[in-house]
Design an enzyme around this catalytic site. Structure first.
Site, PDB file in Angstrom:
ATOM      1  N   THR A 373      14.552 -40.012 -17.435  1.00 48.80           N
ATOM      2  CA  THR A 373      15.571 -41.043 -17.472  1.00 48.80           C
ATOM      3  C   THR A 373      16.012 -41.221 -18.915  1.00 48.80           C
ATOM      4  O   THR A 373      15.363 -40.725 -19.822  1.00 48.80           O
ATOM      5  CB  THR A 373      14.937 -42.354 -16.938  1.00 48.80           C
ATOM      6  OG1 THR A 373      14.460 -42.111 -15.625  1.00 48.80           O
ATOM      7  CG2 THR A 373      15.898 -43.510 -16.919  1.00 48.80           C
ATOM      8  N   ILE A 374      17.114 -41.925 -19.133  1.00 48.90           N
ATOM      9  CA  ILE A 374      17.436 -42.394 -20.477  1.00 48.90           C
ATOM     10  C   ILE A 374      17.497 -43.912 -20.451  1.00 48.90           C
ATOM     11  O   ILE A 374      17.842 -44.515 -19.435  1.00 48.90           O
ATOM     12  CB  ILE A 374      18.757 -41.808 -21.025  1.00 48.90           C
ATOM     13  CG1 ILE A 374      19.978 -42.210 -20.178  1.00 48.90           C
ATOM     14  CG2 ILE A 374      18.655 -40.298 -21.174  1.00 48.90           C
ATOM     15  CD1 ILE A 374      20.682 -43.455 -20.611  1.00 48.90           C
TER      16      ILE A 374
END
Length: 563
Positions: A373-374
């Site tokens: 994820t970011i």
């Protein structure tokens, strides 16, 4: 200086400053650097180029919301291994004008034409991780425009312009992203469109290689000028639908055209005078609140950071929260989820009584009866703050790479259960259980902390650890993220998978050998693992001066910067 003088100087300094050789002047020994401090604005993202793009937007007169959108677009280009417009988005926004938090759920729904019976006829007991079946509607672009319409300042053409230029002209791939792209090839290269987009000259990029994505530049240009409908109702949507039909998938033009995001009320639990805010399900944010509510029944500060008693208590609290997560967390439009009860202090007190201080539990039942994820965060001189998280799930997603568009579609639908009667059981036009969660903390009604930690299903554990590091153990913002982390795996899952034993405790390097030994004596199973401890970004606001403190993850490529 000769050897005699050197030794004499060393002895003198050791006497006057007895800890000079191993203490850091600026903080704990495990801290990678000091905090970043600035008065006018702050950005913390998982990629330095994205941080710089967002900072430039702030300097051009954009606000925190503008900066967050620009950063997210840039991350979709430079960090496709964890983000992109084929995925979903969640955000918590502190609006300085109304002095209020706003929550955005920009996650997509399952295809309307795909039914549970289809999986049953295929003989599947789990939705596949890759290919057309786990694909759900990508919600990120709609999320951008919802944020922009409600709070934005600069035009969308300005916000997407830096990413368009980088996509056309190229950027040097970092060592970490090159590694993740290369590790994605064996799983995803077989799917049409992936090689053409992410494997120039037939290979994934290497560290330092200039990588371009001209298809994504064109897609961003269409979105910048044509708005969200260019993605959900224009030729981009038509291209996605045609590609999916050709691959035997179910995501259709009508699924895209009918997509909407939802503004939701964030929910909170007070932890020792601080209000910790998360978004309600279909995400897993309230699991962090449940863990913290249980921990509040113990003197965590007295246990001490890194002690076996703290780790034991934390792991047992996590087990309790995650059994509820497995049973109840799902799309609230399909279920009546008892959120208020789950995050209540009374319920936490009752659950905490199940913890044996000297023995690890093999399993708990749910209490009520009835990857990558970011993450990014931004703040501006007016006091607006954004906590935003975005993901494809499983790194680069499903492998479904629509022709000529420059991005991969997410595989978030893998997280549905195929167990009839389960809250999270698959159904058409339903949002799956979601792992990505932004967080926010206020104190006395004032914004104090915007933060998040990437890391799939482990995120609630890491949210709770950041809070205890800051509040119980007195760490500064960078130390709180750099401190060694512990994770527990093995709880029952929202997909219907059951926990068969007490699971495993993963301790990052930095915990003392005697702590590991004592945990084993309490019945915990320890397993070393490398690289699975998430990615942290945070911005803290001084409640008196308004000055911002920024921190970013030393385990990844992240950068915090302000002006």
């Amino acid at each position: 200086m000769n050897l005699t003088n050197f030794v004499t100087s060393f002895v003198f300094l050791s006497f006057v400053f007895p800890t000079w050789s191993y203490d850091r002047v600026t903080g704990e020994s495990f801290a990678s650097r000091s905090e970043v401090i600035a008065a006018n604005g702050m950005v913390a993202t998982s990629q330095p180029l994205a941080t710089q793009v967002a900072l430039d937007i702030l300097k051009q007169g954009g606000n925190a919301i503008d900066a967050a959108i620009a950063a997210n677009a840039m991350l979709g280009l430079v960090e496709p291994t964890g983000s992109g417009i084929g995925g979903d988005l969640f955000a918590i926004v502190w609006d300085a004008k109304t002095m209020k938090l706003y929550g955005l759920n920009a996650s997509g729904r399952s295809p309307k034409s795909l039914t549970l019976e289809h999986f049953q006829l295929q003989g599947l007991d789990k939705i596949p991780a890759y290919g057309p079946l786990p694909v759900s509607v990508p919600g990120a672009v709609d999320g951008w425009f919802e944020l922009h319409q409600k709070f934005g300042n600069l035009p969308m053409t300005t916000l997407l312009s830096p990413s368009i230029e980088y996509a056309k002209n190229g950027f040097p791939v970092s060592e970490l992203i090159a590694h993740y792209m290369q590790s994605s090839v064996p799983k995803l290269a077989k799917f049409p469109g992936f090689k053409e987009t992410y494997m120039p000259n037939g290979k994934a990029p290497v560290k330092g290689q200039i990588f371009t994505n001209k298809d994504l530049a064109v897609t961003y240009e269409k979105i910048a000028t044509g708005g969200r409908d260019a993605f959900y109702k224009g030729d981009i949507a038509q291209s996605i639908a045609a590609y999916m039909e050709k691959q035997g998938g179910f995501l259709s033009y009508e699924d895209l055209a009918s997509h909407t995001s939802d503004w939701v009320e964030p929910v909170s639990a007070n932890y020792k005078g601080y209000d910790v805010w998360e978004l309600p399900p279909n995400g897993q944010g309230i699991a962090a609140l449940q863990i913290l509510n249980i921990l509040e029944n113990y003197d965590i500060q007295d246990m001490g950071y890194g002690s076996e008693q703290y780790i034991h208590t934390f792991v047992e609290a996590k087990k309790l929260a995650f059994e509820d997560r497995a049973k109840y967390y799902a799309d609230p439009n399909f279920n009546n989820i008892p959120v208020a009860q789950l995050i209540s202090k009374q319920y936490a007190k009752k659950r905490s009584l199940l913890i044996d201080n000297n023995k690890a539990a093999k399993r708990f039942d749910a209490g009520l009866n009835d990857g990558d994820t970011i993450y990014l965060t931004t703040a501006d001189k007016e006091g607006n703050m954004v906590s935003l998280i975005q993901s494809n799930y499983r790194g680069m997603g499903s492998g479904m790479t629509p022709t000529g568009l420059g991005f991969v579609l997410q595989d978030r639908g893998e997280l549905f259960s195929l167990e009839p009667g389960h809250n999270n059981v698959y159904a058409p036009n339903k949002r799956p259980f979601h792992t990505i969660i932004p967080a926010f903390v206020t104190r006395n009604g004032q914004p104090w902390l915007s933060f998040g930690v990437m890391g799939g299903g482990t995120q609630p554990q890491m949210h709770a650890q950041i809070i205890t590091n800051l509040i119980d153990f007195g760490m500064n913002l960078q130390e709180a993220g750099d401190a060694p982390r512990m994770l527990h795996s093995g709880s029952s899952q929202p997909t219907g998978t059951k926990m068969s034993d007490s699971g495993k405790v993963h301790l990052e390097s930095g915990f003392a050998p005697h702590v590991r030994r004592n945990l084993i004596q309490k019945g915990h199973i320890l397993q070393d693992s490398v690289g699975n401890y998430g990615g942290y970004q945070a911005i803290m606001r001084d409640l008196e001066t308004g000055v911002y403190f920024g921190a970013s993850e030393s385990r990844k490529d992240g950068q915090a910067a302000g002006y």
